[in-house]
Design a protein around this motif. Sequence first.
Motif, PDB file in Angstrom:
ATOM      1  N   HIS A  43       0.744  -1.220  -0.028  1.00 61.10           N
ATOM      2  CA  HIS A  43       0.113  -0.084  -0.017  1.00 61.10           C
ATOM      3  C   HIS A  43       0.991   1.254  -0.081  1.00 61.10           C
ATOM      4  O   HIS A  43       1.951   1.150   0.665  1.00 61.10           O
ATOM      5  N   GLN A 496      -0.831  -2.239  -8.329  1.00 60.37           N
ATOM      6  CA  GLN A 496      -0.683  -0.670  -7.966  1.00 60.37           C
ATOM      7  C   GLN A 496      -0.705   0.477  -8.842  1.00 60.37           C
ATOM      8  O   GLN A 496      -0.252  -0.197 -10.183  1.00 60.37           O
ATOM      9  N   ILE A 507      -3.762   1.842  -5.007  1.00 59.14           N
ATOM     10  CA  ILE A 507      -4.003   0.300  -5.476  1.00 59.14           C
ATOM     11  C   ILE A 507      -5.239   0.636  -6.569  1.00 59.14           C
ATOM     12  O   ILE A 507      -6.317   1.176  -6.028  1.00 59.14           O
ATOM     13  N   SER A 515      -4.397  -8.694  -5.015  1.00 57.10           N
ATOM     14  CA  SER A 515      -3.170  -8.626  -5.449  1.00 57.10           C
ATOM     15  C   SER A 515      -2.524 -10.107  -5.432  1.00 57.10           C
ATOM     16  O   SER A 515      -1.473 -10.206  -6.135  1.00 57.10           O
TER      17      SER A 515
END
Length: 793
Positions: A43, A496, A507, A515
């Motif tokens: 993140h 991302q 994201i 992911s």
Amino acid sequence: MKHSFCDDWEFTHHWTEAFGKGLPVPKQQAVRLPHTCREVPLHYASPADYEMVCGYRKRFRVPPVQAAPRLFLRFDGAAHQAVVRVNGRVAGQHRGGYTGFAVEITDLVDREGENLLTVQLDTREDPAIPPFGFVIDYLTYGGLYREVWLEATAESRLTDLFVYTPTLQEAVVQWTAELTPAAVAVRIRLETADGTLLAEQTAQAAEAGKMQFSVPDAQPWDTEHPVLHHAVAELLNAAGQPIDRKQVTFGFRTAEFRADGFYLNGIKTFLRGLNRHQSYPYIGYAAPESLQREDARILQEELHCTAVRTSHYPQSPYFLDECDRRGLLVFTELPGWQHIGDAAWKDAACAMLQEMILQNRNHPSIILWGVRINESVDDDAFYTRTNQIAHQLDPSRATSGVRYLEKSHLLEDVYAYNDFSHNGVTPGAKPKKDVTPDMGKALLISECNGHMYPTKPFDDGPHRQEHALRHVRVQNAAYASGEHAGCFGWCMFDYQTHKDFGSGDRICYHGVLDSFRNPKLAAAVYASQGDADPVLAVSSSMDIGDNPAGQLGTTYVFSNAQQVRLYKNDVFVTTLRQSEWTALPHPPFVMDDTIGELLETQEHFSPAKAAAVRDCLLAAGKYGLAGLPLAYKVKFGWCMLHYKMTFEDGVALYGKYVGNWGSEATRWRFDAVQDGTVVRSVTLCPSAKLHLEVKVSRTTLREQDTYDMAAVRVRILDENGTPAPYAQFPVQFAVEGSAALVGPQTAVAEGGMTGTYLRTVGTAGEALLTVSAPQTQPVVLRFTIEKEDAVWN
């Protein structure tokens, strides 16, 4: 012959003259390829994390290859501008991170002593080369993120070998070569995968040549039986001995786009697929062979896709190899995202297109070349040029180009359109006549959904259901039209992106997988369209607290079974009806009746009384008593009068069969039935007994040309095997033995899901991975690591 050059590199984040000369520099690291210049967090990652001018270097000695005196270095991928030097002298340069390149080092090496290879790599977004120049909705990472090879050839060498099949019994073989007088002939053999000779021809050596073969016994390549063949070309000397050899893999197949769709080997085939980026958590693009192949497996075996689009650039040769092996059809395209630059930029794009086609045109899985910059405006001169390049280099495949424009200039063979018209209410797809300027050419939906309805694994149940239904509606519309060659949903997994796109954590939550490749509900939409394995997924948790006013509303069941039967506390309720989306191979089932036969079997009502009362109760659940339409109010009154029921009777029945409020939680069971047999069952009931489900891509890892990796996918499930989306727990990873963890030791389960990666460290042996989380028992996985020395092949 080639030899892996993936081991024994040194890396620095900051290129300096000292590093280029082989001198020690601060913080230099020992690395192996594939390598990302910097690992990034899952993140809030930033391009600044990996944008740099970095350096790689490797010391090597030339192996004894007297019969092959010319030496080349082949880089499969270097993001994004590379200067290659050997012993301080420039061997070559390359601009563009998504295609491979080779440089000759024959005259630069010391064949008796040690040599120094360096790569000065600029990973920054340079507006002078594609895909850069404006904003981009994905991160582009950096590094020598694919493999590097040392190749040795004779003075005379084959530089290219291309096979295409005009029919299922014919093959055309083209080759190019660099010749000396020693090469007098070229021999071409067509073989089965096990080496059985099918056809052979010999011709006088020339710098370029072409042969046509008739192969009446050839087995076709298709999605069900992806039979592969080899073409072997050899340069022969005067004695008939081979002095150079090149082998490629191909398949006997035809791929044709017509006005009404796509035809594989003359059979109309709908392209049901997803878009794929080549990125992974933490490591960006730097995934080895096994992970590349794993994504192709997931697409075919778990998502039951028949096709994939490699958005928005050429992807790993290992991924394409696996698509060949599995019969997964591929639409691939040149790098770019909306922006078209100046004349020099266009020249660079054309060079990348040429590299993409020359490097990938033997893959039978590839059926379509993307020759436009993704979602760009019309540029007739530019796109006339790109189409000419594609058709000249490969006369066997159609061209296309992804656009968001309706009725733009169609210079390609197929109109690929990003159809984002569906908003949950509007039709699933626009009709062909409203989109393309040429009804005589094929239409393909290249993207749909995605940013129209981003969905996180931890979003509430109704949101996750709507996400899945949007994929249902668009795919169904494309099937139903009879005018779409296929539909590629956006997209395979979350990825991302730059600060200008995605959610606040940078994201894009557009995937049907997260992911780490864990499935969201929408994944079941695609999985349920296949026939290979039984699929059963329910769109609701059936928990009253997840729904407004405690009403379950309409629930959908995604399954490829013939029937789905519903049980309440193990008592049969009803057989679910099929939904309206009947153009799909396997339409979802609808659960909008939680009463079914229960009034007859449990209350012993007559069929007529049960039907009337059931309608009233279901209406009350749907509209609420205050909002009940007049017709149902009348029907309620009639039931009370005719069947001598009191208002209290109605309230009791409502609480028992619809509201379920204040009583013990209901246990719901869904059985998927095929040919009278239950092939899969799902039970939904509130539970606090949690456990970890840990799936790994493989438990035997192989150190061969470089390191190997295993993908580890983690879900928190309840005692019935149902995902626990509110289990946002910290998950701990601990490794012992001959492997290392990639990424942090602690990750937070998002929507009850997370993952990690395990990487070998250069030695054989065993490794243990322990996965633990609160309220669950730890899971211990054992890995075996095998080691083979890299050899010439």
